[in-house]
Design a protein around this motif. Sequence first.
Motif, PDB file in Angstrom:
ATOM      1  N   HIS A 151      68.618 -14.559 -10.790  1.00  0.00           N
ATOM      2  CA  HIS A 151      67.288 -14.702 -11.394  1.00  0.00           C
ATOM      3  C   HIS A 151      67.397 -15.012 -12.892  1.00  0.00           C
ATOM      4  O   HIS A 151      66.395 -15.326 -13.516  1.00  0.00           O
ATOM      5  N   ILE A 203      58.264  -8.549 -13.237  1.00  0.00           N
ATOM      6  CA  ILE A 203      57.709  -9.157 -12.027  1.00  0.00           C
ATOM      7  C   ILE A 203      57.213 -10.572 -12.305  1.00  0.00           C
ATOM      8  O   ILE A 203      57.345 -11.458 -11.469  1.00  0.00           O
ATOM      9  N   PHE A 224      62.980  -7.819 -21.914  1.00  0.00           N
ATOM     10  CA  PHE A 224      64.177  -6.982 -21.795  1.00  0.00           C
ATOM     11  C   PHE A 224      64.306  -5.997 -22.936  1.00  0.00           C
ATOM     12  O   PHE A 224      64.947  -4.961 -22.790  1.00  0.00           O
ATOM     13  N   ALA A 229      61.526  -4.027  -7.529  1.00  0.00           N
ATOM     14  CA  ALA A 229      60.340  -3.362  -8.071  1.00  0.00           C
ATOM     15  C   ALA A 229      59.951  -2.159  -7.218  1.00  0.00           C
ATOM     16  O   ALA A 229      59.359  -1.205  -7.714  1.00  0.00           O
ATOM     17  N   THR A 261      64.817  -9.928  -6.074  1.00  0.00           N
ATOM     18  CA  THR A 261      64.400  -9.458  -7.386  1.00  0.00           C
ATOM     19  C   THR A 261      63.111  -8.658  -7.288  1.00  0.00           C
ATOM     20  O   THR A 261      62.979  -7.572  -7.849  1.00  0.00           O
ATOM     21  N   TRP A 317      76.560 -13.281 -14.961  1.00  0.00           N
ATOM     22  CA  TRP A 317      75.390 -12.504 -14.526  1.00  0.00           C
ATOM     23  C   TRP A 317      75.682 -11.607 -13.348  1.00  0.00           C
ATOM     24  O   TRP A 317      74.937 -10.669 -13.079  1.00  0.00           O
TER      25      TRP A 317
END
Lengths: 175, 612
Positions: free
Chosen positions: B358, B424, B445, B381, B377, B305
């Motif tokens: 995450h 979110i 995704f 946004a 994370t 990741w």
Amino acid sequence: MFLLWIAIGSIIMMFAGLTSAYIVRRMQGNWEAYQLPTIFWISSGVLILSSICLFVASANYKRNNYSTYRNFLGITLLLGIVFCVLQYKGWQALMNVGILLSDQTPSGAFLYVISGLHATHVLGGIVFLLIFWIKSFKLPYPQEYPNLGIDILSTYWHFIGILWLYLFGFFMYYQ
Amino acid sequence: MANMHQDTLHNDLSHDVIHHDADHHEEGHGHHKESFITKYIFSQDHKMISKQFLITGIVWSLIGVFFSVLFRFQLGWPDESFPLLEMFLGGWAKGGKLDPQFYYALVTMHGTIMVFFVLTAGLSGTFSNLLIPLQIGARDMAAPFLNMLSYWFFFTASVLLFISLFLQTGPAAGGWTVYPPLSALPQANIGSGTGMTLWLLSMAVFVVSSLLGSLNYIATILNMRTKGMTMMRMPLTMWAFFFTAILGVLSFPVLLSGALLLIFDRSLGTNFYLSDIYIAGQQFTNSAGELVQGGSPILFQHLFWFLGHPEVYIIILPAMGMVSEILAANCRKPIFGYSAMVLSILAITVLAFLVWAHHMFMSGMNPFVGSIFVLFTLLIAVPSAIKVFNWIGTMWRANINYTPATLFAVGFVSMFISGGLTGIFLGNSTLDIPLHDTYFVTAHFHIVMAMAGGFGMLAGIYHWFPKMWKGRQMNDTMGAIHFWVTFVGSYCIFWPMHYLGMTGVPRRYYTDEYFNTFNMYENLNVFISVSAIIVFAAQLLFVINFFYSAFKGKKMTTENPFNYNTLEWTTPIEPGHGNWEGAIPAVHRGPYEYYKDGHDFIPQTTPDSALK
Ligand code: HEM
Ligand SMILES: [Cu+2]
């Protein structure tokens, strides 16, 4: 040249990935500590020496002392090969004291993979050195950018040297 | 030294140009004679390489999307059998039903192909190659030879993966994330055998290709801009490709090291990722007969990741850049907040490296560490919202010119908003506990990355098509139909998946029939599958339009019939190798001066003195 710097950046990331994996894994316990064999000290010395020789070689090249250049380049090449042999001996010494590639704990495996990957990069450098050394017999011949090749070679080789010193220190600190 | 290097190239290429001028040859028969092979196959011209990436990408996307249609058949109609499938797939669909093993293989290949081969190589490879030299005013890439190698490494990776599709034991089948221990033990699953080996080889070669490409993009953008093209005068596409390349250079090597350790585990008996393994109730021992202990599968997740999250931005940033460019150009307005756009790309790039965990909230990590990752994370946004705000600001009250490219760009913005919002939800570790590994994630995704990325790529193809195919344009009507079916259809596919996910339906299951908690969605699944088939059909329309237009499309008659500002529209209709026939034009202003001081548009090459 610029490309080389970015490439070095990505090699650094690869080793950063591996060494941080090493640290994370080591913190989880069940880790067999090892003692680095003295051979690695010698091989480090050899690699430093080779860097110095390459430095001298490059300086001589730029002053058009082609035969001195060729000699020092040859020595660098030899020292590079010696380094690889010594690394191999070092791995053998580790194997003899029971640090194995495939074992219950992965400390040995990490050590072999990381130092092995480094040795592969050295081998790549050796190939370069060899090409330059062979070409050096034909010097001087007309070149558009006479210093570019030797500068790239030097940067790469010094980088590989520094990378090894970092890894060596890393292994000593996080046995 | 960097400069010297650049000079070599300039010298080299200006020869070319002088030559062109002398005999008005466009095809670059400069001082090196070009045969069929050097022109179409081992070409070093960035425009040809870009087309190679695009065509390969289109072929892969058809394969990848077709795979998803196959497994949607299984999910939509688990009881039905389709004799046709048996005809094509033979043993993999005995009696017309997909074999569960093959289902996993399809899901894995779908993910790998779409993420890496289509939306990374096909998107970034195509457009970085095409646009970087054209938009910054360079004759070619900094190192055209490496650039060619980059394509051929990609091609090799493609061949390796393609071969694995035809193995008796099938391709890799452990999911596109290839988590060990499943992927590490050939005994665990037939898909972890030779198929997995080929997957790893293919990925290693792919990483090399991507690194070579990225090195070139960075070097070219930094060193080869034309006179007057300061960094802050570059089109946003350039900024996006630049940061994409940086992300790639820094994150792909880490994937490579993760894959390397996996290769060692598979073939040399190490146990980086393995510990206390049971296969079919039997404790697993290594070749020496010892129990395998001491490895950590979570380690792989970290390494994966650490690439994987930047990878999703490697996909979306180029799309963002192209969308910004296309929106400004077709809304005939300056892009809203140029420097905010640049800064938010920068912020996204930095943050992309700080959020990987995450994906691993459920891996047993320390909740305190988890909360730090929640923080970073959610911070992502912010720049994402800035970009969305600026796109909407650009469209606001604009007199929009609805070309297919614009439609797809607007579609991109819509998808990015919808998918970003569900991000979110997932970014909060507490909410992620029930949502992890459900269809909610699949919906998230696909909308934010797959659909948005795909829309960005399609927008780019429609917009820059004339620059690739001798000034020919794609058919607008077919483009509009393609857009509306794809847009509505994609929402029909992925929107309902949120509901499935919220009720806990896990992703990657072969069938939900046997689970009383979530076997009541038969109709919904049929609906999704039918939508998927329709969307797939619409893509065939696109492919027809693409190839038809490439040979028969309407031709541009002038260099810049659409009145755009950026440099690629100052090249000849069919630019040869070297791009500009005379000297490279100098740049006097930013790329987005539309509707300014009474001018509809002011190309970057217009000096102030010419405006009076
Ligand atoms: C506001 C921004 C975003 C947030 C907060 C966010 C958050 C998350 C979280 C927490 C997950 C893990 C869910 C789980 O597995 O339980 C996830 C999965 C994912 N996200 Fe996002 N995301 C955002 C934007 C994006 C963007 C822009 C992309 C791509 C362009 C993206 C692509 C993905 C992918 C591919 C996965 C799933 C990977 C897999 O497990 O196969 N996300 N996202
Ligand atoms: Cu992520």
